[in-house]
Each structure stands twice: as structure tokens, then as C-alpha cells.
Write a protein that holds these residues in place. Structure first.
Motif, PDB file in Angstrom:
ATOM      1  N   LEU A  64       0.899  -1.237   0.010  1.00  0.00           N
ATOM      2  CA  LEU A  64      -0.091   0.011  -0.111  1.00  0.00           C
ATOM      3  C   LEU A  64       0.877   1.262  -0.042  1.00  0.00           C
ATOM      4  O   LEU A  64       1.800   1.346   0.878  1.00  0.00           O
ATOM      5  N   SER A  65       0.732   1.994  -0.983  1.00  0.00           N
ATOM      6  CA  SER A  65       1.099   3.434  -0.928  1.00  0.00           C
ATOM      7  C   SER A  65       0.577   4.277  -0.042  1.00  0.00           C
ATOM      8  O   SER A  65      -0.654   4.563   0.010  1.00  0.00           O
ATOM      9  N   MET A  66       1.294   4.886   0.906  1.00  0.00           N
ATOM     10  CA  MET A  66       0.452   5.698   2.098  1.00  0.00           C
ATOM     11  C   MET A  66       1.239   6.804   2.596  1.00  0.00           C
ATOM     12  O   MET A  66       2.382   6.913   2.206  1.00  0.00           O
ATOM     13  N   GLY A  67       0.579   7.438   3.738  1.00  0.00           N
ATOM     14  CA  GLY A  67       1.467   8.489   4.208  1.00  0.00           C
ATOM     15  C   GLY A  67       0.725   9.016   5.264  1.00  0.00           C
ATOM     16  O   GLY A  67      -0.192   8.391   5.879  1.00  0.00           O
ATOM     17  N   LEU A  68       1.023  10.591   5.957  1.00  0.00           N
ATOM     18  CA  LEU A  68       0.613  10.959   6.805  1.00  0.00           C
ATOM     19  C   LEU A  68      -0.952  11.040   6.734  1.00  0.00           C
ATOM     20  O   LEU A  68      -1.696  10.736   7.844  1.00  0.00           O
ATOM     21  N   GLY A  69      -1.485  11.209   5.578  1.00  0.00           N
ATOM     22  CA  GLY A  69      -3.045  11.281   5.385  1.00  0.00           C
ATOM     23  C   GLY A  69      -3.842   9.976   5.974  1.00  0.00           C
ATOM     24  O   GLY A  69      -4.854  10.242   6.368  1.00  0.00           O
ATOM     25  N   VAL A  70      -3.203   8.756   5.728  1.00  0.00           N
ATOM     26  CA  VAL A  70      -3.878   7.546   6.130  1.00  0.00           C
ATOM     27  C   VAL A  70      -3.833   7.677   7.688  1.00  0.00           C
ATOM     28  O   VAL A  70      -4.658   7.110   8.429  1.00  0.00           O
ATOM     29  N   VAL A  71      -2.552   7.979   8.188  1.00  0.00           N
ATOM     30  CA  VAL A  71      -2.642   8.089   9.748  1.00  0.00           C
ATOM     31  C   VAL A  71      -3.583   8.867  10.194  1.00  0.00           C
ATOM     32  O   VAL A  71      -4.257   8.487  11.120  1.00  0.00           O
ATOM     33  N   GLY A  72      -3.975  10.292   9.737  1.00  0.00           N
ATOM     34  CA  GLY A  72      -5.140  11.099  10.060  1.00  0.00           C
ATOM     35  C   GLY A  72      -6.379  10.481   9.958  1.00  0.00           C
ATOM     36  O   GLY A  72      -7.071  10.521  10.732  1.00  0.00           O
ATOM     37  N   ALA A  73      -6.676   9.822   8.743  1.00  0.00           N
ATOM     38  CA  ALA A  73      -7.864   9.401   8.387  1.00  0.00           C
ATOM     39  C   ALA A  73      -8.294   8.058   9.289  1.00  0.00           C
ATOM     40  O   ALA A  73      -9.535   8.033   9.524  1.00  0.00           O
ATOM     41  N   VAL A  74      -7.377   7.490   9.720  1.00  0.00           N
ATOM     42  CA  VAL A  74      -7.630   6.462  10.783  1.00  0.00           C
ATOM     43  C   VAL A  74      -8.495   6.905  12.011  1.00  0.00           C
ATOM     44  O   VAL A  74      -9.316   6.581  12.643  1.00  0.00           O
ATOM     45  N   HIS A  75      -7.887   7.956  12.287  1.00  0.00           N
ATOM     46  CA  HIS A  75      -8.594   8.918  13.590  1.00  0.00           C
ATOM     47  C   HIS A  75      -9.760   9.423  13.683  1.00  0.00           C
ATOM     48  O   HIS A  75     -10.797   9.199  14.108  1.00  0.00           O
ATOM     49  N   THR A  76      -9.944  10.130  12.226  1.00  0.00           N
ATOM     50  CA  THR A  76     -11.255  10.712  12.053  1.00  0.00           C
ATOM     51  C   THR A  76     -12.065   9.858  11.518  1.00  0.00           C
ATOM     52  O   THR A  76     -13.564  10.483  12.013  1.00  0.00           O
ATOM     53  N   ASN A  77     -11.953   9.099  10.847  1.00  0.00           N
ATOM     54  CA  ASN A  77     -13.052   8.003  10.234  1.00  0.00           C
ATOM     55  C   ASN A  77     -13.277   6.745  11.232  1.00  0.00           C
ATOM     56  O   ASN A  77     -13.983   6.059  10.797  1.00  0.00           O
TER      57      ASN A  77
END
Length: 327
Positions: free
Chosen positions: A98-111
Motif C-alpha cells: 500500500l502506498s500511504m503516508g501521513l494522510g492515512v494516519v489522520g484518516a484512521v483517527h477521524t474516520n
């Protein structure tokens, strides 16, 4: 007859001993960096930072002769957590990343995602880059000062677009900007898009007051004069681009984004080592170095367990920042 039989049996034995290695040579299953059937999942739409990173990595790895036939596919949704959930469900699949980054870290929290990055196999952090503050070429905001004057006067009336969910880099950067400018983050009108590709059309159409995204995503549009670059969020200016840092523009803050790769849980040591080995070899190639320079990426290689520790630290950091910002 007896001699012919012995010769035939001897020949058959040679085929058994020699045949399999000959048949396996060149099929990509040998040791080294070749991973036949390798697929890179991009958890947002085409044209975003994760997409560009994955496709660049695949192209560079093939051009450098490290592997071949890498497939890149998009599975957008919920700030990257749809792709993350799919990845975690592919337990033991050593041919998926999976290509990922800080955005996925944040989305785990907010979603409130059912799966987290702690459920994955960390492979590598690859790059860092500043975010950028951009407007359309015909925007009335010529400088950061122009933008801040209008934003302070009416925070909700100057919507900011970003290519990540709340909690992601394109959300955190303008929130930190607002805080530094004396604007209450809760009053900011943030409009999330599922990747930089979707965001671009809204910036160009002046449907948002300004956009925040990764430099590598919009460099071509900036150089073509379609977008006006107002500032970079990192600690230093970007060579070749005429734009101040946020600190130079009078905002006491800075922000840097990063991107990397994770794999499904439950990989064998061999499967994990092949993926990390591919990244290590790619890191030293001229193809990858040229791509980093072209896209304005800074080298941030961190492989294996140290990357896992970094992911844990980033998870805690995002949770803290969201709480401090009242978000």
C-alpha cells in the motif's frame, strides 16, 4: 538393451536434478529483488501524491531492472482507510503493498477506521516534502499577505481545499497556519478531496479560496502558470520556485509531509525481506534519485522496524495535534 535402459534412466535422473532449476531461472521467483505479480494499491484517486509515488516507484524499479510487471491500481475511499482495510484483510499476501503516508494516519483517527497501521507490516518510509499553498492564476490573492487579510476577515468565507481527510497533511497544514495567524481552527472551512487530482479542478475553477497539497502533485501546473504558488510549508525554500516559507511570510509554523509503503500482516520473513530489499536497492538507483529531484521530494528512507516505530510516533502526534486544535 540393458545398456540403453541404463542410459535412459541416467538421462531421466539428470532431468530431475537439472530440470527444475533451469525451469525456474528468470521467472522472477529467485532470490533478489524480483517479486513476480507484485501489486501496489493506491488508496486514493489517480493524480494524488500516493498515486504519483507508487507509479514512480514501479516505473523506476522496472527501468533499473530490479523487477518487472508491477501493477498499480487505485482503491479510493474514506481518506485511504478503505484501501487500508483491504490490505489488512489480505493477510499473508507478500505480493501486495500500500502506498500511504501521513494522510492515512489522520484518516484512521477521524474516520474511526476498523483497521490501523499497527495491523500492517511496515516496509519503508520513502520521502518527505513540504506542502504548498496555491491559488488559481486568476485568483485575487497575489501574496500570502493578501490571502491572510481575507481569511482573517471571514474564515468561513475563504474555503481551503485539501487532498486528504481531516487529520491528514493537507488538513493539518492549513489548521496550523490558521492557528499561527490567530484564526480559530474550528472556524476554518476545510473542504476535503480524495487526493490532489480531485482538488486541482476546484482550485482552477476558484471553487475554493486556496488549496494545500504536496509539491510533487502540482509542480507541473505551477511551472506552466496555471497555479500561483504563494508559500511552502517546510523549513526552507524550494530551489527553482519563487515562494517564501510560512515563517518568512510571518507565520510562526512549519509542516512537512511524508510517504511510504506498508504491506499486509502475517508475512514470512522472506516475503518481508524481499519487499524491503527492493526498496533498499531502488533507493540507490539513478532513476529514483532523478525522480526525487524532479518531484521535489527529500530523501527520508527508513526501513522495517524503525519505520514501524515512526508510524507509532506519528499516530500519537496526530492524536495530540487534533486534540490541541480542538478538532
Amino acid at each position: 538393451m540393458r545398456l540403453r535402459t541404463l542410459l535412459a534412466l541416467f538421462g531421466a535422473a539428470l532431468l530431475v536434478v537439472v530440470g527444475p532449476p533451469l525451469l525456474s531461472t528468470g521467472d522472477g521467483s529467485d532470490t533478489g529483488t524480483r517479486i513476480p505479480g507484485l501489486r501496489f494499491m493506491v488508496p486514493n484517486t489517480p493524480g494524488g501524491g500516493y498515486d504519483i509515488t507508487a507509479r514512480t516507484l514501479a516505473m523506476n524499479a522496472e527501468d533499473a531492472g530490479l523487477t518487472h510487471g508491477i501493477e498499480v491500481f487505485n482503491l479510493p475511499g474514506a481518506g485511504g482507510t478503505v484501501g487500508l482495510t483491504r490490505l489488512v484483510g489480505e493477510r499473508g499476501n507478500g505480493k501486495l503493498a500500500l502506498s500511504m503516508g501521513l494522510g492515512v494516519v489522520g484518516a484512521v483517527h477521524t474516520n474511526k477506521a476498523p483497521s490501523t497501521l499497527a495491523d500492517t507490516t511496515p516496509i519503508a518510509r520513502l520521502t518527505e516534502e513540504p506542502d504548498i499553498v496555491v491559488v488559481a492564476e486568476d485568483s485575487p490573492y497575489r501574496t500570502v499577505a493578501d490571502l491572510l487579510a481575507a481569511w482573517k476577515k471571514d474564515p468561513a468565507g475563504v474555503p481551503v481545499g485539501g487532498g486528504s481527510s481531516p487529520g491528514g497533511p493537507d488538513h493539518l497544514a492549513p489548521m496550523l497556519m490558521a492557528q499561527a495567524a490567530g484564526i480559530a481552527p474550528r472556524t476554518v472551512n476545510y473542504v476535503p478531496f480524495d487526493g490532489g487530482g480531485e482538488l486541482l479542478a476546484s482550485i482552477l475553477g476558484n471553487k475554493v479560496g486556496f488549496g494545500v497539497s504536496g509539491l510533487g502533485e502540482y509542480r507541473d501546473q505551477i511551472e506552466a502558470g496555471e497555479l500561483r504558488l504563494l508559500a511552502v510549508t517546510g523549513p526552507k525554500r524550494v530551489p527553482g520556485l519563487d515562494a517564501p516559507t510560512l515563517r518568512e511570510a510571518g507565520l510562526d509554523t512549519e509542516f512537512t509531509n511524508w510517504r511510504g509503503i506498508v504491506a499486509p500482516p502475517g508475512l514470512s520473513d522472506t516475503e518481508r525481506d524481499k519487499l524491503t530489499g527492493l526498496v533498499r536497492e531502488l533507493h540507490g538507483t539513478k532513476e529514483w534519485k532523478e525522480s526525487m529531484k524532479k518531484n521535489g521530494w527529500d530523501d527520508a528512507l527508513l526501513v522495517g522496524e524503525p519505520f514501524g516505530d515512526f508510524l507509532d510516533e506519528q499516530d500519537r502526534r496526530v492524536a495530540t495535534v487534533l486534540k490541541e486544535l480542538g478538532l
